[in-house]
Design an enzyme around this catalytic site. Structure first.
Site, PDB file in Angstrom:
ATOM      1  N   ASP A  46       0.824  -1.222   0.000  1.00  0.00           N
ATOM      2  CA  ASP A  46       0.000   0.000   0.000  1.00  0.00           C
ATOM      3  C   ASP A  46       0.854   1.266   0.000  1.00  0.00           C
ATOM      4  O   ASP A  46       1.632   1.489   0.921  1.00  0.00           O
ATOM      5  CB  ASP A  46      -0.869  -0.057   1.269  1.00  0.00           C
ATOM      6  CG  ASP A  46      -1.704   1.192   1.510  1.00  0.00           C
ATOM      7  OD1 ASP A  46      -1.924   1.967   0.560  1.00  0.00           O
ATOM      8  OD2 ASP A  46      -2.154   1.365   2.663  1.00  0.00           O
ATOM      9  N   HIS A 101      -3.227   4.666   6.938  1.00  0.00           N
ATOM     10  CA  HIS A 101      -2.221   4.110   6.029  1.00  0.00           C
ATOM     11  C   HIS A 101      -0.807   4.238   6.598  1.00  0.00           C
ATOM     12  O   HIS A 101      -0.449   5.272   7.154  1.00  0.00           O
ATOM     13  CB  HIS A 101      -2.284   4.818   4.679  1.00  0.00           C
ATOM     14  CG  HIS A 101      -3.590   4.624   3.982  1.00  0.00           C
ATOM     15  ND1 HIS A 101      -3.867   3.498   3.247  1.00  0.00           N
ATOM     16  CD2 HIS A 101      -4.703   5.379   3.955  1.00  0.00           C
ATOM     17  CE1 HIS A 101      -5.097   3.591   2.770  1.00  0.00           C
ATOM     18  NE2 HIS A 101      -5.636   4.726   3.185  1.00  0.00           N
TER      19      HIS A 101
END
Lengths: 582, 582
Positions: free
Chosen positions: B220, B393
């Site tokens: 990611d 994130h």
């Protein structure tokens, strides 16, 4: 981790929406009327009025928001000044950014008269006059040049100008003496003890003003939500230098043409590292030329070359200084990125510098552009990665310092979104200004100021948006904008039915013209059904007896076809029925 | 001051646009084809294909940008899968956010067959099935529930699921064993050693995967441009608690309904400080209900009350948890701010919390809403003022740690804008992955992976946008969008001229219908001149002899009237001439 702070509610400060004392306004009091610049960034314009005489500070515009398609600019509403033109003694411009001067070519002519005195610093004056050349049919402006320390007396007002650091040179604050007391207007400002190519903040002079008893301080709030102190231009210079030191290929630096100080930095660094500078973009060329002529940008003979000449030198000798850091579709950088620029193509080894903050609303466009530049093999430096841009506005510590220096009785935060004004009011409270002496104001409010108190009058003056679209100023209103929004969302659908007067039948098949709704060639069945329904609507209306009501038929088509298309597509195009009787 | 770092050019990594080796693709190699999610945030969907068998990871959508008026969502283009439906063995969903599951009701039916196996964690499964209820005519989905540690064998693939922290519970990474080697797909993730109501990151398990020889790491990139480490939910909890501790009146907390962890925090804090919680907004109610049913949100009996019941308690006992932190026009918070909500009105003493970051493009709307809340006397806390939101994130330090743990041979940054992918690739290089083993990929590229190398094939698969507008999926294309943009900018102008077949003259006066151009009532002179010009154009065309060319007349009207209106207004409405011969 950031420390806790909080924006605060209106109720603790005097604001436009708390009940106002309904006293009879004293004719001797000063009225301050902001027509723009409060609760928004841009469109700065403020009126000072006492004894029937008026001063104006700045006439700016702002950029439209996303829900105003097609609009070029928004300018202040000046209808309050209608009929009072002769009372306007003077207009003072603080600096040459468009949010302070941008309205000049649009609405200055409405209030202009031959005795109107206009004042601006040399650079500001130059920028205003240069821009007027793009607008024929404007009154020929005679602008008085003023500088740090100059003093002007106009009727009941006496205005003294003082230098303030910002990101454009020749920015002036105003010290305004009035019969009821002194007002200090900071203009946009930041404190900078190490500016580039400019004098450092003159704190002694500010302290001298503070000693002269400030009744009201009007101070720039744009940075009031930012902690600490703004960056010095010298720090930015160091970071920029690091990029110049490291770069082997061309440097392509994008910024606003109006950030004269940044432009100077890039020219200075280019000279230091043996690079020639190509200016690209109309506003970049004209602004630099003007600033050079007036002595605000310094470059060695031969530093500035054309993009064609640049082809004679190795990449390591070239800096391109251009517009378009906001991703503006017509600006140089976007044209280069899209490979539409005649002479300039990106290539491996180039370094791109974005030296300007991203204006809210432009983030997505700038990201897309940045991605595209990376795809073309170019290194990218932007202000979020390192400090290569400073906003030009004082931050919390500087704002508190300004208030402490001035020790005003009353405080009025100006320039900025409502949340910035509220933050700035909080800062003033922290420095010891009593809450009741702080006002948070909206555009169109009338501030009534006397030696003893400050309050917002019950009445307001018009302050609604005046929108500029092409040659039209103020002719696009709510209705037109709403139609544009609807057209953008689901498009339009024109139905033309020719009806035979004698039979009452639709002749042939109704014509359908549509844009922005569906791809017509792939929607034949939908169109067939629509036509059939239109014929049915007309038939039923005509055969129902009595006089034929064409308005009713049009309404029926609009409503029934609208419902039908919504059921089929869940879209609501604007439906325009045209019924022609022959 | 931030330290210097730099985004990097494509040329140092293998990318889609460098010359690719044109070798014959080995049938035994694995192909990975991203259909969305690269060079953009959202619309995640990736295909894994080996020996003719296909696995799909996620099917998400993304939100449209400002230049796509009327568009609801953008979904991946799945035409590559046409004709290969039977080869698709399974679809794996990593977690329940719409950028990973949002395309299910739109395009899953195109590839669905009764033997298709679908896998998701209990919460993800629940969200997908709940959403399907809003879309009738969808295939009935049978979704296999999988959890941390579960292993699934499908043809040549074997997939092991593992827990990853994010801002929604039940997020699963994938460890995929294939005949050529092991692939680790992180899903969206962050490392959190102190999450709220969730287990901390299981580093031991990650290290165990690392020991099993990772051929390719897909990780990611959303946080790859952010320095340091993401905030722990526990830190956010502490800051939120500070607000709860200080607030006397109601607390109105706005966030995304999908940020289940934040929702849990607010409920937990409300209970701790003796507050009841009112859920407002359709998605908030349904998501919380679902998460509660499945055990992912815990609240005491009686904590959740309706907004009507809230009126029986003092303000200090009430928390309102609602949607609309992005300024969405139809969401609860905007309706409250605009005084359109039936039961909820803001008042002095209330505290508003914006606990979600602002999606790029929404900044202006959120600022306007925040200002309006402040005007109504409410304190505002938003994530820029204090750490009351974390993005979910992993940031740079975590991303490097992940790479170090996995020690992959090849590295493929996924999820994010191109600049994020490039930054992530730089980080991988810093940890010691050789440049040639790192690929920066575009949607539609075909990645060819063998034990020895990774490269991008010359051919690409279709990956253009498929736009959802109302009931239409993919029926709005470039032409329709461009028309919408033009309509939005300057509106439209329909001219209806009825021409007498026998005389060749325009009957009466041409009709003009216009929207979004100018305010017609105040433009009578313009319309009069336009009509006169139209009559002139028809007259000239008809009397010029020969057969009357109606196409030519329409073109003439379009061009001449277009020029005329531009000269008068500097606007370019879309001109639609309708000429009717009777």
């Amino acid at each position: 981790m950031k420390k806790i702070q909080q924006s605060s509610a209106r109720t603790r400060f005097s604001t436009g929406s708390v009940p106002r004392r309904n006293e009879v306004s004293d004719a001797g009091n000063l009225k301050i009327i902001p027509l723009g610049g409060l609760g928004e960034v841009g469109r700065n314009m403020t009126i000072f009025e006492i004894q029937g005489k008026i001063l104006i500070c700045d006439m700016g515009f702002r950029m439209p928001s996303e829900d105003m398609p097609g609009i070029d600019y928004i300018v202040p509403n000046i209808s309050y000044l209608k009929g009072k033109e002769k009372n306007i003694l003077g207009i003072f411009f603080t600096h040459g950014h468009y949010d302070h001067i941008g309205n000049v070519p649009y609405l200055l002519k409405e209030i202009w008269h031959p005795n109107l005195e206009i004042f601006a610093s040399p650079l500001t004056r130059g920028i205003i006059l240069k821009r007027q050349e793009d607008f024929p049919q404007q009154p020929k402006l005679d602008i008085n040049e003023v500088k740090d320390g100059y003093k002007v007396k106009l009727g009941p007002f006496s205005v003294e100008f003082f230098r303030q650091n910002h990101n454009i040179p020749d920015n002036l604050g105003l010290f305004i003496e009035t019969p009821i007391g002194n007002i200090l207007h900071t203009s946009d400002f930041k404190f900078d003890q190490n500016p580039i190519n400019d004098l450092p903040t003159n704190f002694q002079k500010l302290r001298d003003f503070g000693k002269r008893k400030i009744l009201l301080l009007m101070s720039d709030s744009t940075g009031a939500e930012e902690e600490g102190h703004s960056l010095s231009e010298t720090d930015i210079f160091k970071n920029m230098e690091e990029i110049f030191r490291r770069s082997q290929g061309r440097i392509i630096a994008a910024t606003f043409a109006s950030l004269i100080n940044r432009v100077q930095q890039i020219i200075t660094l280019s000279e230091k590292y043996g690079r020639y500078v190509c200016l690209e973009g109309y506003s970049m060329k004209t602004n630099v030329e003007l600033a050079k002529t007036l002595g605000y940008i310094k470059s060695k003979r031969g530093t500035l070359i054309s993009i064609k000449e640049a082809q004679n030198y190795p990449d390591s000798k070239i800096t391109v200084l251009c517009t378009g850091a906001q991703g503006e579709s017509e600006a140089v950088l976007m044209r280069v990125v899209n490979k539409e620029h005649r002479f300039l193509k990106l290539k491996k080894g180039d370094t791109a510098i974005f030296s300007s903050s991203v204006i809210p609303g432009n983030e997505r466009t700038v990201q897309v552009m940045k991605d595209e530049i990376l795809r073309q093999g170019v290194r990218v430096f932007h202000y979020k990665m390192m400090d290569i841009h400073a906003g030009g506005h004082a931050q919390q510590e500087e704002l508190k310092e300004m208030i402490k220096i001035m020790q005003p009785k009353f405080f009025f935060p100006i320039h900025g979104q409502y949340s910035m004004l509220v933050s700035h009011a909080e800062l003033a409270k922290e420095t010891g200004i009593p809450e009741k002496n702080i006002i948070v104001v909206e555009n169109g409010n009338i501030i009534n100021l006397s030696q003893k108190r400050i309050f917002i009058e019950k009445e307001t003056v018009p302050s609604s948006y005046v929108m500029v679209d092409g040659l039209g100023i103020g002719d696009v209103g709510e209705v037109v904008l709403r139609d544009r929004q609807m057209l953008a969302k689901d498009g339009m659908f024109v139905i033309v039915a020719v009806v035979d007067k004698t039979t009452g039948k639709v002749r042939g098949s109704p014509d359908i013209i549509s844009r922005g709704f569906v791809y017509l060639r792939e929607s034949k069945e939908l169109l067939r059904e629509t036509r059939k329904k239109v014929i049915g609507i007309v038939d039923r209306a005509v055969t129902s007896g009595g006089a034929v009501n064409w308005v009713y038929i049009k309404d029926e088509i609009r409503n029934k076809i609208g419902q039908f298309l919504y059921t089929k597509t869940q879209r609501r195009p604007i439906i325009l029925p045209v019924v022609i009787e022959v």
